[in-house]
Enzyme design. Structure first.
Site, PDB file in Angstrom:
ATOM      1  N   ASP A   8       0.879  -1.159   0.000  1.00 42.82           N
ATOM      2  CA  ASP A   8       0.000   0.000   0.000  1.00 42.82           C
ATOM      3  C   ASP A   8       0.925   1.220   0.000  1.00 42.82           C
ATOM      4  O   ASP A   8       2.120   1.090   0.301  1.00 42.82           O
ATOM      5  CB  ASP A   8      -0.874  -0.037   1.255  1.00 42.82           C
ATOM      6  CG  ASP A   8      -1.687   1.224   1.435  1.00 42.82           C
ATOM      7  OD1 ASP A   8      -2.301   1.675   0.449  1.00 42.82           O
ATOM      8  OD2 ASP A   8      -1.711   1.765   2.566  1.00 42.82           O
ATOM      9  N   ASP A  10      -0.124   5.067   0.921  1.00 47.36           N
ATOM     10  CA  ASP A  10      -0.384   6.059   1.965  1.00 47.36           C
ATOM     11  C   ASP A  10      -0.324   5.419   3.347  1.00 47.36           C
ATOM     12  O   ASP A  10      -1.120   4.537   3.657  1.00 47.36           O
ATOM     13  CB  ASP A  10      -1.772   6.680   1.766  1.00 47.36           C
ATOM     14  CG  ASP A  10      -1.883   7.432   0.445  1.00 47.36           C
ATOM     15  OD1 ASP A  10      -1.085   8.354   0.235  1.00 47.36           O
ATOM     16  OD2 ASP A  10      -2.766   7.085  -0.364  1.00 47.36           O
TER      17      ASP A  10
END
Ligand code: G6P
Ligand code: MG
Length: 220
Positions: A8, A10
């Site tokens: 991922d 963020d």
């Protein structure tokens, strides 16, 4: 054997999760809704328009804005957010990320990105790590936000590996659910990620050694 690690963006690679929060906080205040960091956990990994809907619901204002007004609010949030991204540099990688990316590459394991952020390509460029990834899933083609596994499955497909041959790394509850639903092994960074196969307190602990030990200990 482990063939790929899918990240991922963020909150895992860089601390933009906080910048998303600040931008939504400003927009929400303008329409009389106050959000805090606790509620913000529910926005992590959720697409821009879905995030807005959750905020409106949280403030009891579901259905009070037209589609046009919603689009304007989301556009305003993104403008605030993009402004705040100007502060990102090659020094904005979270602790340990540069090393773990290098070690995964040295081990000949593929590296993928699964972020539903439309700003992901720009952020990778600002961080100077766009070449660290073998494949980045295209957020504009994703129909279902996390916790749906769609984006992790798209990343595995793009890397040409089966989900069972890959692990995913997330900082959000919805993201961990998405990894698990994809049939991948999940690593959660931060508190409250009880469904992750491996829980780490911070990216500092996210080492290649730790990932290979986790892979070796898997039980399915
Ligand atoms: C990530 C973040 C979310 C954000 C989403 C869409 O999943 O965790 O907070 O809403 O990306 O980002 P975007 O940059 O397209 O608005
Ligand atoms: Mg995240």
């Amino acid at each position: 054997t482990l063939k790929a690690v899918v990240f991922d963006l963020d909150g895992v690679i860089t601390d933009t999760a906080h910048l998303h929060f600040l931008a939504w906080h400003a927009v929400a205040e303008e329409i009389g809704i106050t959000i805090d960091e606790v509620f913000n956990e529910q926005l992590k990994g959720i697409s821009r328009m879905d995030s807005l809907q959750r905020i409106l619901k949280h403030g009891g204002k579901e259905g009070t804005f037209s589609d046009e007004q919603c689009l304007a609010l989301a556009t305003k949030k993104n403008a605030f957010y993009v402004q705040s991204l100007a502060s990102l540099t090659e020094d904005s990688l979270l602790p340990g990320i540069r090393d773990v990316l290098a070690d995964i590459r040295t081990a000949n394991v593929k590296i993928g990105l699964a972020s539903v952020s439309l700003n992901a390509p720009g952020i990778l460029r600002a961080l100077g790590i766009q070449h660290a990834f073998d494949f980045c899933a295209d957020a504009s083609l994703i129909i279902c936000s996390k916790p749906d596994p769609e984006i992790f499955l798209a990343a595995c497909a793009g890397l040409n590996v089966r989900p069972e041959e890959a692990m995913g790394i997330e900082d959000a509850p919805a993201g961990v659910e998405a990894i698990n639903a994809a049939g991948m092994l999940s690593v959660g960074i931060g508190s409250g990620l009880n469904h992750a196969g491996l829980q780490l307190d911070s990216t500092r602990e996210l080492t290649w050694k730790c990932l290979t030990e986790f892979w070796a200990s898997r039980t399915y």
